[in-house]
Structure formats: C-alpha cells, structure tokens
Design a protein around this motif. Structure first.
Motif, mmCIF file in Angstrom:
data_model
loop_
_atom_site.group_PDB
_atom_site.id
_atom_site.type_symbol
_atom_site.label_atom_id
_atom_site.label_comp_id
_atom_site.label_asym_id
_atom_site.label_seq_id
_atom_site.Cartn_x
_atom_site.Cartn_y
_atom_site.Cartn_z
ATOM 1 N N GLU A 138 6.354 -3.092 6.841
ATOM 2 C CA GLU A 138 6.620 -3.594 8.191
ATOM 3 C C GLU A 138 7.252 -2.500 9.049
ATOM 4 O O GLU A 138 7.094 -2.489 10.259
ATOM 5 C CB GLU A 138 7.525 -4.824 8.132
ATOM 6 N N ARG A 139 7.949 -1.586 8.399
ATOM 7 C CA ARG A 139 8.591 -0.468 9.113
ATOM 8 C C ARG A 139 7.600 0.668 9.355
ATOM 9 O O ARG A 139 7.514 1.221 10.434
ATOM 10 C CB ARG A 139 9.807 0.016 8.309
ATOM 11 N N TRP A 140 6.880 1.063 8.305
ATOM 12 C CA TRP A 140 5.864 2.118 8.396
ATOM 13 C C TRP A 140 4.604 1.648 7.692
ATOM 14 O O TRP A 140 4.671 1.149 6.575
ATOM 15 C CB TRP A 140 6.320 3.403 7.709
ATOM 16 N N ARG A 141 3.477 1.846 8.317
ATOM 17 C CA ARG A 141 2.210 1.397 7.729
ATOM 18 C C ARG A 141 1.890 2.167 6.456
ATOM 19 O O ARG A 141 2.417 3.241 6.216
ATOM 20 C CB ARG A 141 1.078 1.486 8.734
ATOM 21 N N ASP A 142 1.019 1.590 5.663
ATOM 22 C CA ASP A 142 0.556 2.222 4.430
ATOM 23 C C ASP A 142 -0.207 3.486 4.797
ATOM 24 O O ASP A 142 -0.923 3.517 5.799
ATOM 25 C CB ASP A 142 -0.349 1.232 3.668
ATOM 26 N N ILE A 143 -0.079 4.502 3.986
ATOM 27 C CA ILE A 143 -0.757 5.770 4.269
ATOM 28 C C ILE A 143 -2.270 5.593 4.290
ATOM 29 O O ILE A 143 -2.983 6.323 4.973
ATOM 30 C CB ILE A 143 -0.326 6.876 3.276
ATOM 31 N N THR A 144 -2.784 4.611 3.578
ATOM 32 C CA THR A 144 -4.231 4.363 3.563
ATOM 33 C C THR A 144 -4.727 3.817 4.897
ATOM 34 O O THR A 144 -5.926 3.818 5.144
ATOM 35 C CB THR A 144 -4.616 3.372 2.443
ATOM 36 N N GLU A 145 -3.811 3.361 5.747
ATOM 37 C CA GLU A 145 -4.179 2.812 7.059
ATOM 38 C C GLU A 145 -3.592 3.633 8.204
ATOM 39 O O GLU A 145 -3.593 3.188 9.350
ATOM 40 C CB GLU A 145 -3.669 1.378 7.170
ATOM 41 N N ASP A 146 -3.077 4.806 7.918
ATOM 42 C CA ASP A 146 -2.331 5.592 8.897
ATOM 43 C C ASP A 146 -3.194 6.647 9.560
ATOM 44 O O ASP A 146 -3.296 7.771 9.076
ATOM 45 C CB ASP A 146 -1.126 6.233 8.194
ATOM 46 N N GLU A 147 -3.782 6.300 10.672
ATOM 47 C CA GLU A 147 -4.635 7.240 11.395
ATOM 48 C C GLU A 147 -3.822 8.239 12.217
ATOM 49 O O GLU A 147 -4.281 9.334 12.515
ATOM 50 C CB GLU A 147 -5.621 6.480 12.277
ATOM 51 N N GLU A 148 -2.599 7.856 12.606
ATOM 52 C CA GLU A 148 -1.764 8.729 13.425
ATOM 53 C C GLU A 148 -0.896 9.668 12.586
ATOM 54 O O GLU A 148 -0.139 10.471 13.116
ATOM 55 C CB GLU A 148 -0.842 7.910 14.331
ATOM 56 N N GLU A 149 -0.950 9.537 11.274
ATOM 57 C CA GLU A 149 -0.158 10.337 10.349
ATOM 58 C C GLU A 149 1.339 10.213 10.609
ATOM 59 O O GLU A 149 2.080 11.189 10.670
ATOM 60 C CB GLU A 149 -0.604 11.802 10.379
#
Length: 118
Positions: free
Chosen positions: A52-63
């Motif tokens: 909820e704080r930071w998205r999963d890296i597998t869904e992180d397009e903005e890095e």
C-alpha cells in the motif's frame, strides 16, 4: 546488491544472538526446502501493508518501488517473510518496514547486521 530484512510471527527474541538462531531455524524450515508453505494471514496482511506504501516491483513502471525482487509475497512462507530492497531506498523502506512490522506485532530482523529492528 540489496538490503534484506526478515519478518516473522512469534515472541520477540531476548537478544540479537537468539534472533539470529530463530531466523536461521525459520529460514531452514520455511524457505530452504523444495516446497514452501502458503504465507500466514498475518504475513500476507504485512505484505499488503508494504504494498500500500510502495507498489510491487513487478508493477512498477516508474521505478519508484524499493523492493529488489517481486512479487514481494514470493519471499513469504508460513510465518516468515524474507525480502530485499534496493540500496538507494533501503534506509527509508527498511525503517517503514520495521515500524509496520512492530505495529502489527511481528518481529523484524536485519540478517546482515544480525540485529533486531527497530
């Protein structure tokens, strides 16, 4: 290279030495075998709180995610979660992870420095 944390259910160990022993035992039992157990409800809730704080890296397009591997829940088995975060965000993310673990009644351990957090 990543900064790793371990979070688990149970009583808080008396000191860092006992925490190291508990971590090794849990790791050997839940993560080092061929078959992993489904994550417990509390560990699943903890992972949800982190995501909820930071998205999963597998869904992180903005890095912008601090997690070094994904999906984050993949590092969970039974009452244990072992996960890494990138060095660039390790200070902020590990502080948040440790605080969240504490607020949820979970144990947070730094296996590199062999110390309990917070």
């Amino acid at each position: 290279m990543s900064y790793d944390l371990a979070v688990w259910e149970g009583e808080r160990p008396a000191n860092a030495k006992s925490a190291s022993r508990v971590f090794r035992d849990l790791y050997d039992r839940y993560l080092d075998g061929e078959v992993m157990d489904p994550p417990s409800e509390r560990i699943t809730a903890y992972v949800t709180a982190l995501l909820e704080r930071w998205r999963d890296i597998t869904e992180d397009e903005e890095e912008t995610s601090p997690w070094s591997v994904g999906p984050l829940i993949a590092g969970a088995s039974g009452p244990l979660l072992y996960f890494g975060m990138s060095w660039r965000m390790a200070e902020e993310a590990s502080a948040y992870a440790a605080q969240t673990a504490s607020s949820m009644g979970l144990i947070c351990f730094d296996p590199q420095e062999r110390r309990l957090r917070p």
